[in-house]
Design a protein around this motif. Structure first.
Motif, PDB file in Angstrom:
ATOM      1  N   PRO A 140       0.593  -1.405  -0.195  1.00 49.38           N
ATOM      2  CA  PRO A 140      -0.077  -0.334   0.315  1.00 49.38           C
ATOM      3  C   PRO A 140       0.826   1.275  -0.294  1.00 49.38           C
ATOM      4  N   ILE A 141       0.153   2.495  -0.088  1.00 49.64           N
ATOM      5  CA  ILE A 141       0.634   3.549  -0.285  1.00 49.64           C
ATOM      6  C   ILE A 141       0.203   4.833   0.733  1.00 49.64           C
ATOM      7  N   LYS A 142       0.922   5.539   1.028  1.00 51.81           N
ATOM      8  CA  LYS A 142       0.540   6.856   1.311  1.00 51.81           C
ATOM      9  C   LYS A 142      -0.444   7.703   0.878  1.00 51.81           C
ATOM     10  N   ASN A 143      -1.584   8.258   1.686  1.00 51.04           N
ATOM     11  CA  ASN A 143      -2.651   8.018   1.519  1.00 51.04           C
ATOM     12  C   ASN A 143      -2.656   9.411   1.258  1.00 51.04           C
ATOM     13  N   GLU A 144      -2.866  10.787  -0.053  1.00 51.74           N
ATOM     14  CA  GLU A 144      -2.336  11.800  -0.085  1.00 51.74           C
ATOM     15  C   GLU A 144      -3.462  13.204  -0.503  1.00 51.74           C
ATOM     16  N   SER A 145      -4.401  12.298   0.219  1.00 44.51           N
ATOM     17  CA  SER A 145      -6.439  12.696   0.117  1.00 44.51           C
ATOM     18  C   SER A 145      -5.889  14.693   0.210  1.00 44.51           C
TER      19      SER A 145
END
Length: 192
Positions: free
Chosen positions: A93-98
């Protein structure tokens, strides 16, 4: 800084370095069994997310996946399952950049995830409506939202057509199109 934060920083730096090479073009073309559409990506707003998505594109990961979840007036979701609802293995998984200022509005593409805000891998969705309740509203896990990283700029009629296809329940999955909507390819377009 804990180990998880260090890993996220390392991944961010890796993707940022990779972006210098890979972001020469920021548009991708989806070819589906219902027609084609083009998405413009925003690497300056979501560098980790765009780099992750483009890596899957480069690996031809999305070929033969389906839009496995379709909810009229809400969104179409795809990029993780093949026709028999076999889930394709993904990278981590990747970091959420929301928290990038982009909104879940009609035609925007965002990363699908689980309840864990930092769980997105390959699956994405395209908004069929203005879905502000999916936007970032704060750092708390229930308010983080979903990362928008691009916008449909051509072929929205195809996306809307997919959005009204009849759906049903298959095994543990609901909102599955009764007719498989396959992604034949997702290709990076040359920047002109």
């Amino acid at each position: 800084m804990n180990i998880r934060q260090l890993i996220y920083c390392f991944i961010a730096l890796l993707f940022a370095f990779n972006s210098i090479v890979s972001f020469a073009a920021t548009k991708v073309e989806f070819k589906t069994t219902e027609g084609d559409f083009i998405v413009e990506l925003y690497p300056e707003k979501a560098p980790i997310t765009v780099a992750n998505f483009l890596q899957y594109v480069k690996e031809d990961f999305y070929k033969k996946t389906i839009f496995h979840r379709v909810i009229n007036d809400f969104m179409i979701q795809g990029g993780g399952f093949e026709r028999d609802l076999y889930e394709k293995p993904t990278r981590g998984p990747i970091k959420n950049e929301s928290n990038n200022g982009l909104k879940n509005k009609i035609g925007s593409i965002a990363m699908a995830r689980t309840a864990d805000p930092n769980s997105a891998t390959a699956q994405f969705y395209i908004n069929l409506n203005n879905n502000a309740f999916l936007d970032y509203t704060g750092p708390e896990p229930e308010r983080v939202g979903y990362c928008v990283f691009g916008q449909v700029i051509s072929g929205m009629d195809v996306v809307k057509k997919i959005g009204i296809i009849p759906t049903g329940q298959i095994s543990r999955f609901s909102d599955v199109p009764t007719k498989a909507i396959k992604i034949n390819s997702v290709k990076l377009l040359d920047k002109k």
